[in-house]
Design a protein around this motif. Structure first.
Motif: not given
Length: 360
Positions: A66-78
């Protein structure tokens, strides 16, 4: 025998998805993205910690391509973080990385079910406002008795508004209803405490002549009950009033749903009657379910940004991606910019702040 004609390959629309936004992330985001790529002409760019997303995607997809791409992000806003602090301190958050993809035109839109205040503040900081827009507005589609939704804005992006902010909201909401919801001539109302032009507070009385002078189908003042009775397609208010109306509507919807379920359980005994009642109840529930609407567009920023509910499930994520796709295809931002460029320009509001929002 002649070879079968080749069907045209649909052009995929690129949509970024905050993979770590919702309360139960990333499972709803992954399932919603997979269903969207199966059913819609989209390529989903999932933003979040790449190793974790890669492992989960491999598990869910198995051998499906499937056309799914991953872009890395190291942080999440709670959800509990203050918007202003999170925006300043988390420079590699999934929200900021996803919105940067929009700014760099690598994707056509961004979807998140994360912290609403942080999403709005990040969008305003990363994307900026459209020319002629003093304050972006958060929209909500409210269910009505007619079956067609009513667009309510602002529902939480701005605590305090000037009359010309409501004027801009009216223009943006009318265009959203016309080009995304496909309503030929949207009826636009100003939320007040009475239908007469003289009713309301200083803000609504000052805004009334501004909306009346716009080249839209302005129907005058409307009251709270008109949000749900189908008499208006777009209703304009400040974010404080709009957020109260939105949360009240959500509470009433849950009340009706629970009371109806209880009544059906107690009174329906025949098997056929129970089946029919269950079907009617499910239809009723879907009409009130925010998951069916996918999310609220943030109108007035330089890009497509859809903000969903924190408790969004995979249905809501799917619909959020669908709404972002429709929004991008309709070119709403270009239309808003063109319309507002012909309106008188106002000085920026002195009380505008990055976290000047009701919803945190």
């Amino acid at each position: 025998m002649l070879p079968a004609p080749k069907l045209p390959v649909p052009t995929l629309i690129d949509i970024a998805l905050d993979a770590f936004g919702s309360d139960k992330a990333p499972e709803p985001e992954i399932r919603g993205a997979i269903e969207a790529c199966r059913a819609l002409p989209v390529r989903v760019h999932m933003v979040g910690p790449e190793p974790e997303l890669r492992d989960l995607l491999d598990e869910y997809l198995e051998d499906e391509d499937l056309p799914i791409v991953i872009h890395h992000a190291s942080e999440r806003i709670g959800m509990e973080e203050k918007a202003a602090h999170a925006v300043r301190s988390k420079k590699d958050s999934s929200m900021r990385v996803g919105l940067k993809l929009v700014k760099e035109k690598k994707v056509a839109g961004f979807v998140t079910a994360g912290n609403t205040g942080a999403a709005m503040a990040t969008a305003k900081m990363v994307l900026g406002a459209l020319p002629g827009v003093d304050r972006p507005a958060l929209t909500a589609r409210m269910p009505t008795v007619t079956g067609s939704p009513c667009v309510l804005l602002d529902v939480g992006a701005n605590v305090d508004c000037k009359a010309y902010n409501l004027e801009q909201f009216a223009v943006m909401g009318e265009m959203f209803a016309r080009f995304v919801l496909k309503i030929a001539r949207p009826r636009v109302g100003l939320l007040s405490i009475g239908e007469e032009e003289t009713k309301g507070n200083d803000l609504t009385r000052e805004a009334f002549p501004l909306l009346k002078a716009l080249p839209i189908h302005f129907i005058g003042n409307v009251e709270g009950r008109d949000i749900f009775n189908g008499s208006a397609d777009v209703i304009v208010c400040d974010g404080f009033v709009g957020n109260v109306a939105l949360k009240t509507g959500e509470g009433i919807g849950r009340l009706f749903r629970d009371l109806l379920r209880e009544s059906l359980t107690r009174t329906v005994t025949a098997q056929v009657g129970a089946m029919l009642s269950r079907k009617a109840f499910n239809d009723f529930r879907r009409r009130l379910d925010y998951n069916e609407y996918g999310g609220a567009p943030l109108l007035g920023v330089r890009g497509v940004c859809i903000i969903g509910h924190g408790s969004s499930n995979e249905i809501a994520i799917f619909n959020g991606i669908r709404v972002a796709m429709e929004f991008a295809k309709a070119g709403i931002n270009t239309r808003i910019e063109h319309e507002l460029s012909n309106r008188p320009q106002h000085p920026p509001s002195s009380n505008a702040k990055p976290d000047d929002s009701i919803i945190q």
